[in-house]
Structures are given as structure tokens and as C-alpha cells.
Design an enzyme around this catalytic site. Structure first.
Site, mmCIF file in Angstrom:
data_model
loop_
_atom_site.group_PDB
_atom_site.id
_atom_site.type_symbol
_atom_site.label_atom_id
_atom_site.label_comp_id
_atom_site.label_asym_id
_atom_site.label_seq_id
_atom_site.Cartn_x
_atom_site.Cartn_y
_atom_site.Cartn_z
ATOM 1 N N LYS A 6 0.824 -1.215 0.000
ATOM 2 C CA LYS A 6 0.000 0.000 0.000
ATOM 3 C C LYS A 6 0.858 1.265 0.000
ATOM 4 O O LYS A 6 0.541 2.234 -0.701
ATOM 5 C CB LYS A 6 -0.928 -0.019 1.229
ATOM 6 C CG LYS A 6 -1.852 1.152 1.326
ATOM 7 C CD LYS A 6 -2.985 0.867 2.287
ATOM 8 C CE LYS A 6 -2.511 0.621 3.705
ATOM 9 N NZ LYS A 6 -2.181 1.852 4.431
ATOM 10 N N ARG A 38 -10.373 2.967 8.992
ATOM 11 C CA ARG A 38 -9.927 1.606 9.279
ATOM 12 C C ARG A 38 -11.059 0.776 9.868
ATOM 13 O O ARG A 38 -10.949 -0.437 9.964
ATOM 14 C CB ARG A 38 -8.791 1.733 10.295
ATOM 15 C CG ARG A 38 -7.836 0.608 10.390
ATOM 16 C CD ARG A 38 -6.499 1.011 9.797
ATOM 17 N NE ARG A 38 -5.357 0.608 10.582
ATOM 18 C CZ ARG A 38 -4.150 1.168 10.445
ATOM 19 N NH1 ARG A 38 -3.965 2.159 9.595
ATOM 20 N NH2 ARG A 38 -3.144 0.740 11.140
ATOM 21 N N ARG A 74 12.549 -10.904 7.285
ATOM 22 C CA ARG A 74 13.631 -10.114 7.886
ATOM 23 C C ARG A 74 14.242 -10.834 9.094
ATOM 24 O O ARG A 74 13.531 -11.267 10.000
ATOM 25 C CB ARG A 74 13.074 -8.756 8.303
ATOM 26 C CG ARG A 74 14.129 -7.811 8.818
ATOM 27 C CD ARG A 74 13.624 -6.424 8.814
ATOM 28 N NE ARG A 74 12.340 -6.301 9.507
ATOM 29 C CZ ARG A 74 11.813 -5.136 9.851
ATOM 30 N NH1 ARG A 74 12.431 -4.024 9.559
ATOM 31 N NH2 ARG A 74 10.655 -5.091 10.474
ATOM 32 N N ARG A 88 12.734 -10.152 14.898
ATOM 33 C CA ARG A 88 12.127 -9.229 15.858
ATOM 34 C C ARG A 88 10.722 -9.718 16.161
ATOM 35 O O ARG A 88 10.077 -10.334 15.318
ATOM 36 C CB ARG A 88 12.060 -7.818 15.273
ATOM 37 C CG ARG A 88 13.422 -7.175 15.223
ATOM 38 C CD ARG A 88 13.368 -5.693 15.032
ATOM 39 N NE ARG A 88 12.101 -5.202 14.529
ATOM 40 C CZ ARG A 88 11.978 -4.075 13.859
ATOM 41 N NH1 ARG A 88 13.048 -3.362 13.594
ATOM 42 N NH2 ARG A 88 10.814 -3.656 13.453
ATOM 43 N N ARG A 105 -1.506 -9.758 13.372
ATOM 44 C CA ARG A 105 -1.717 -8.424 12.796
ATOM 45 C C ARG A 105 -2.619 -8.504 11.572
ATOM 46 O O ARG A 105 -3.503 -7.675 11.373
ATOM 47 C CB ARG A 105 -0.374 -7.814 12.381
ATOM 48 C CG ARG A 105 0.293 -7.034 13.489
ATOM 49 C CD ARG A 105 1.747 -6.809 13.201
ATOM 50 N NE ARG A 105 1.992 -5.918 12.072
ATOM 51 C CZ ARG A 105 3.147 -5.868 11.400
ATOM 52 N NH1 ARG A 105 4.137 -6.664 11.728
ATOM 53 N NH2 ARG A 105 3.306 -5.027 10.413
HETATM 54 P P1 AMP Z 1 0.208 2.832 10.452
HETATM 55 O O1 AMP Z 1 1.402 3.723 10.214
HETATM 56 O O2 AMP Z 1 -0.905 3.035 9.461
HETATM 57 O O3 AMP Z 1 0.569 1.384 10.646
HETATM 58 O O4 AMP Z 1 -0.405 3.297 11.860
HETATM 59 C C1 AMP Z 1 0.335 3.206 13.039
HETATM 60 C C2 AMP Z 1 -0.602 3.093 14.226
HETATM 61 O O5 AMP Z 1 -1.441 4.238 14.287
HETATM 62 C C3 AMP Z 1 -1.559 1.919 14.175
HETATM 63 O O6 AMP Z 1 -1.000 0.751 14.694
HETATM 64 C C4 AMP Z 1 -2.701 2.414 15.060
HETATM 65 O O7 AMP Z 1 -2.374 2.310 16.421
HETATM 66 C C5 AMP Z 1 -2.755 3.876 14.717
HETATM 67 N N1 AMP Z 1 -3.701 4.142 13.611
HETATM 68 C C6 AMP Z 1 -3.408 4.546 12.335
HETATM 69 N N2 AMP Z 1 -4.519 4.746 11.614
HETATM 70 C C7 AMP Z 1 -5.561 4.468 12.439
HETATM 71 C C8 AMP Z 1 -6.973 4.465 12.282
HETATM 72 N N3 AMP Z 1 -7.567 4.806 11.128
HETATM 73 N N4 AMP Z 1 -7.726 4.110 13.353
HETATM 74 C C9 AMP Z 1 -7.177 3.787 14.532
HETATM 75 N N5 AMP Z 1 -5.842 3.750 14.736
HETATM 76 C C10 AMP Z 1 -5.035 4.092 13.721
#
Ligand code: AMP
Length: 225
Positions: free
Chosen positions: A20, A92, A126, A159, A170
Site C-alpha cells: 500500500k 480503518r 527479515r 524481531r 496483525r
Molecule cells: P500505520 O502507520 O498506518 O501502521 O499506523 C500506526 C498506528 O497508528 C496503528 O497501529 C494504530 O495504532 C494507529 N492508527 C493509524 N490509523 C488508524 C486508524 N484509522 N484508526 C485507529 N488507529 C489508527
């Protein structure tokens, strides 16, 4: 007098490891769209009260509560009203999608559909040599001997985040949260799914789709980094 092109409101969905990030950056290099990533937005707000609150959730690997995330995203979108945009990482969950819908009409949703097994392979490729921090990738940069550091011969480790059990968790969490969002956009008739195992094969389809679907957006010269 020129005609102002209609603004495009788009969303991109895809599991962690689906490519993505790469596809989003290619879209914004090729089309006049502002890219808004919820992860970046949260990181940029770490010094504000809302960011401090968000950090406690991120650090525990939890999603930010819908009301907090929606407030932050909609607040940011207010600064982008005169632009076309591509949302990445938001919405999300279903409540987030519904809240977004109350504020904007979403024109299209690009969904990257990469088989679970392929993502698992990518995300678990990794391996690290803890003492030196040397990083190997089983696919792109493998060690000379499987599981051993090239310099010292010591064992390599994964890790916590890269372990198969964690990756599966995940991916499962992503699927559970996003499935209702996919169904929501499917019903609205704006969902476009791109399936494949390689980003470089998926990308030309996304590119062609955006060209036909949104001919009015101002295209830059085709770039494929
Ligand atoms: P990402 O960089 O998209 O993986 O986001 C990092 C973290 O931010 C995620 O693991 C969530 O804790 C939080 N996060 C990002 N986008 C959202 C969303 N739309 N709703 C809730 N939490 C979010």
C-alpha cells in the site's frame, strides 16, 4: 474562463505488507492528489495533546479510539478542501467510514488484495544479528548460510513484530476491522479491488484505472520509481 475539475475523494485500503505504501506513493507521483496517511498524521501530532493520547494506544499496538481518530482526520481534511485527496490508513473501521461519509462523498476506494501467504512471506523475511544490528532479508539479501550472520556465524533472530505468530495476528486483526469497511464501500459501488502477488504487476492496473476513472484529474508525466 477555465473549468475547475471536480475534486476526487479517494481511499486506499490494504493489509500491512500489501504494498500500500509503494502504490500510494506512485499514485501521488503520477496524479495531482494530496496523500493523507493516518499513521503520518498521528506521528506529526505527537507533540499535541491528541497525539500524546494517541501514542499510548500506538505503543500498545492498539487502534486509536474511533472518535479521536475521526476528529483528527476530519480536522486535517478541512485544510485540504480545495484539493483532491487520497486517504491512506483512514478509515480503518466501520464507524470511521460512516463518519467520513457524513462529511464527504467518497468517489472511489482502491483495495489491494494480496494473498495472505504472500504477505506472510514478505513480512517474515527479515532476520537480524542482534549484536551488530546487521539486517538480512531472506528474499532480497539472504545470509550466506541460512540463519547465521555472515561475519560472525552467530545465530540470527527475528524481531517480535516479524515473527510468523505476530504477523498472523496483525493480519487477522486487519481483516476483522476492515472487512465491514470493504463491504460498506462495496454496497456503495465505489470499491475497486486489485488482486495480485507483486506490486509491480498491480501498479499498472491501478494506474490505468485511475486514468480512465478520473480523466479530469491533472496528470503529471508517468513515473514508476
Ligand atoms: P500505520 O502507520 O498506518 O501502521 O499506523 C500506526 C498506528 O497508528 C496503528 O497501529 C494504530 O495504532 C494507529 N492508527 C493509524 N490509523 C488508524 C486508524 N484509522 N484508526 C485507529 N488507529 C489508527
Amino acid at each position: 474562463m477555465g473549468v475547475t475539475p471536480r475534486l476526487l475523494r479517494a481511499v486506499i485500503l490494504g493489509a500491512p505488507g500489501s504494498g500500500k505504501g509503494t502504490v500510494s506513493s506512485r499514485i501521488t507521483k503520477n496524479f495531482e492528489l494530496k496523500h493523507l496517511s493516518s499513521g503520518d498524521l498521528l506521528r506529526d501530532n505527537m507533540l499535541r495533546e491528541i497525539g500524546v493520547l494517541a501514542k499510548t494506544f500506538i505503543d500498545q499496538g492498539k487502534l486509536i479510539p474511533d472518535d479521536v481518530m475521526t476528529r483528527l482526520a476530519l480536522h486535517e481534511l478541512k485544510t485540504l478542501t480545495q484539493y483532491s485527496w487520497l486517504l491512506d490508513g483512514f478509515p480503518r473501521t466501520l464507524p470511521q467510514a460512516e463518519a467520513l461519509d457524513r462529511a464527504y462523498r467518497i468517489d472511489l476506494v482502491i483495495n489491494l488484495n494480496v494473498p495472505f501467504e504472500v504477505i506472510k512471506q514478505r513480512l517474515t523475511a527479515r532476520w537480524i544479528h542482534p549484536a551488530s544490528g546487521r539486517v538480512y532479508n531472506i528474499e532480497f539479501n539472504p545470509p550466506k548460510t541460512m540463519g547465521r550472520d555472515d561475519m560472525t556465524g552467530e545465530p540470527l533472530v527475528q524481531r517480535e513484530d516479524d515473527r510468523p505468530e505476530t504477523v498472523i495476528k496483525r493480519l487477522k486483526a486487519y481483516e476483522d476491522q476492515t472487512q465491514p469497511v470493504l463491504e460498506y464501500y462495496q454496497k456503495k459501488g465505489v470499491l475497486e479491488t486489485f488482486s495480485g502477488t507483486e506490486t509491480n504487476k498491480i501498479w499498472p492496473c491501478v494506474y490505468a484505472f485511475l486514468q480512465t476513472k478520473v480523466p479530469q484529474i491533472n496528470q503529471k508525466a508517468s513515473v514508476t520509481p
